[in-house]
Scaffold this motif. Structure first.
Motif, PDB file in Angstrom:
ATOM      1  N   UNK A 134       4.121 -11.309   6.335  1.00 23.05           N
ATOM      2  CA  UNK A 134       4.822 -10.017   6.472  1.00 23.05           C
ATOM      3  C   UNK A 134       5.732  -9.687   5.070  1.00 23.05           C
ATOM      4  N   UNK A 135       5.112  -8.706   4.350  1.00 20.68           N
ATOM      5  CA  UNK A 135       5.688  -8.449   2.785  1.00 20.68           C
ATOM      6  C   UNK A 135       5.698  -6.934   2.735  1.00 20.68           C
ATOM      7  N   UNK A 136       5.524  -6.560   1.623  1.00 19.59           N
ATOM      8  CA  UNK A 136       5.149  -5.261   0.857  1.00 19.59           C
ATOM      9  C   UNK A 136       4.463  -4.357   2.205  1.00 19.59           C
ATOM     10  N   UNK A 137       3.503  -4.833   2.794  1.00 21.82           N
ATOM     11  CA  UNK A 137       2.476  -4.210   3.377  1.00 21.82           C
ATOM     12  C   UNK A 137       3.292  -3.489   4.884  1.00 21.82           C
ATOM     13  N   UNK A 138       4.500  -4.007   5.029  1.00 25.03           N
ATOM     14  CA  UNK A 138       5.167  -3.276   6.117  1.00 25.03           C
ATOM     15  C   UNK A 138       5.460  -2.022   6.001  1.00 25.03           C
ATOM     16  N   UNK A 139       5.529  -1.688   4.612  1.00 27.26           N
ATOM     17  CA  UNK A 139       6.156  -0.157   4.236  1.00 27.26           C
ATOM     18  C   UNK A 139       4.940   0.687   4.739  1.00 27.26           C
TER      19      UNK A 139
END
Length: 436
Positions: A218-223
């Protein structure tokens, strides 16, 4: 069916009196029940499970628990219109792993947290050695004593023999990607079901969350997802999982200001712990059988991490490191400079940084021991002169020591061994250590 307070449930020649409702979930209710002056937790399923599930649960009870850390089913409770089982109650000093993750309950220090992680790996090593796979590891399965690092594992009714599955796939965010995707097992030509290898992936997720307070994917791709629906979860955790600290793919780094725990904790972990996570979360995606860190490998790495811990005067613990490249000369929390060079006890492949409070464990003195949390010695400070440190070892028999000049001395069992560089310590016939 639901039970009422003070209702008597008879099963197997015993009577259980319902005292209270402890909780309710998707599968059923858990009650506080009394039998023969003892209280237990009694889980009753909302619907009577299928025969395979009932047989598996009965078989697990007969075989017994792999370890005391499991709140293992003790006995079945079965009537004409209900089915369930009895297990021991969770002591009140244990808190949920979820409450630790949210910051409601914090571990006393890093050594305590590592003790819990080590106990978790040891428990799953024993589970797998007995031919079981857990199949449903998630944050709701675990409890910890934040003062001691003791572990309890619940929800053990879905544990089955490895390679066998009763329909439980796991919980999203913890499931191995191949289980999320529903890959076809090349050997059986059927859908890949949870097994030891998927357990090892989920175990690594739990360890990462314990040490870093965040999910490894869970990192930037949550955006990219305004709503975390089933399709979003399928893509993030199954179809296109990207480890947030992937060495070359930097598309999913933690979000500053949102993933504060991960951003703060990851840089402070030893390189060998980072490599183990990277291997599982990157290489282990394509080679599930060979590139996922095993329980034994985790045990060796986590005990090394614990051996290298030092304590700052502010109370924070961090890995000192034993090579010039990794040694930290200041506390990462308060920036206080540490005392510099520490004495290190070398016993076989184990290297323990010595300071007051540091523990010596059974596995240090016996390379065949699986007692990774059994304390057999501790570094203490002299009460009259705190600058003088010694090692009190609780092993049977006298201990022979030899200083750098060749002078020998016998320390009686339970006595204190001075911490002096160049001192050799004969703990037993097979184990000799040296302070460096």
């Amino acid at each position: 069916m639901k039970f009422k307070k003070n209702q008597i449930v008879s099963s197997g020649g015993k009577e259980y009196r319902i005292l209270d409702l402890l909780g309710e979930g998707g599968q059923g209710e858990v009650y506080l029940a009394e039998c023969e002056d003892h209280t237990y937790a009694l889980k009753v399923y909302k619907d009577i499970p299928d025969p395979d599930f009932c047989y598996n649960l009965r078989n697990n009870i007969e075989k017994g628990s792999p370890s005391q850390t499991f709140l293992w089913p003790r006995t079945l409770v079965q009537t004409e219109d209900s089915f369930g089982y009895v297990m021991d109650l969770r002591p009140k000093n244990y808190v949920s792993f979820v409450s630790y993750l949210t910051g409601k309950n914090k571990c006393r220090d890093q050594a305590t947290l590592l003790r819990w992680c080590i106990e978790l790996c040891l428990s799953f090593k024993k589970l797998h050695e007995k031919g079981y796979s857990y199949q449903d590891l998630n944050d709701g399965s675990f409890f910890l004593d934040t003062e001691t690092g003791d572990l309890l594992i619940c929800d053990n009714d879905n544990v089955t023999a490895d390679k066998k599955n009763l329909g439980i796939l796991g919980k999203m965010r913890y499931m191995a990607p191949e289980i999320v995707r529903g890959d076809v097992d090349p050997r059986t030509k059927e859908r890949q079901m949870p097994d030891v290898h998927s357990d090892r992936f989920s175990l690594a997720v739990i360890l990462f969350m314990a040490l870093c307070l965040g999910n490894p994917y869970e990192g930037e791709r949550l955006k990219d997802y305004p709503i975390m629906d089933e399709q979003a979860e399928y893509e993030m955790y199954g179809e296109k999982p990207v480890f947030i600290y992937h060495k070359t793919d930097k598309s999913n780094r933690p979000i500053r200001g949102y993933h504060a725990g991960v951003l703060r904790r990851w840089p402070l972990m030893p390189i060998y712990i980072k490599e183990a996570f990277h291997r599982t979360f990157v290489d282990g995606l394509s080679d599930r059988e060979n590139e996922r860190t095993t329980e034994l490998e985790w045990l060796r790495l986590l005990t090394r991490y614990r051996d290298e811990l030092i304590s700052c005067s502010c109370g924070y613990q961090y890995a000192y490191g034993l090579s010039e490249r990794s040694t930290l000369d200041t506390c990462p929390l308060c920036k206080t400079k540490n005392q510099g060079e520490y004495c290190v006890l070398q016993v076989g492949k184990n290297r323990i940084v010595l300071e007051p409070g540091k523990k010596l464990y059974s596995h240090h003195l016996d390379k065949y021991s699986s007692s990774y949390n059994e304390v057999v010695g501790e570094v203490i400070a002299n009460k009259k002169n705190p600058a003088l440190w010694g090692l009190r070892v609780r092993v049977g028999g006298d201990i022979l020591i030899k200083d750098a000049n060749g002078n020998e001395k016998t320390v009686a069992a339970g006595g204190v061994i001075p911490i002096v560089k160049g001192l050799k310590i004969k703990f037993n016939e097979n184990t000799i250590g040296e302070i460096k």
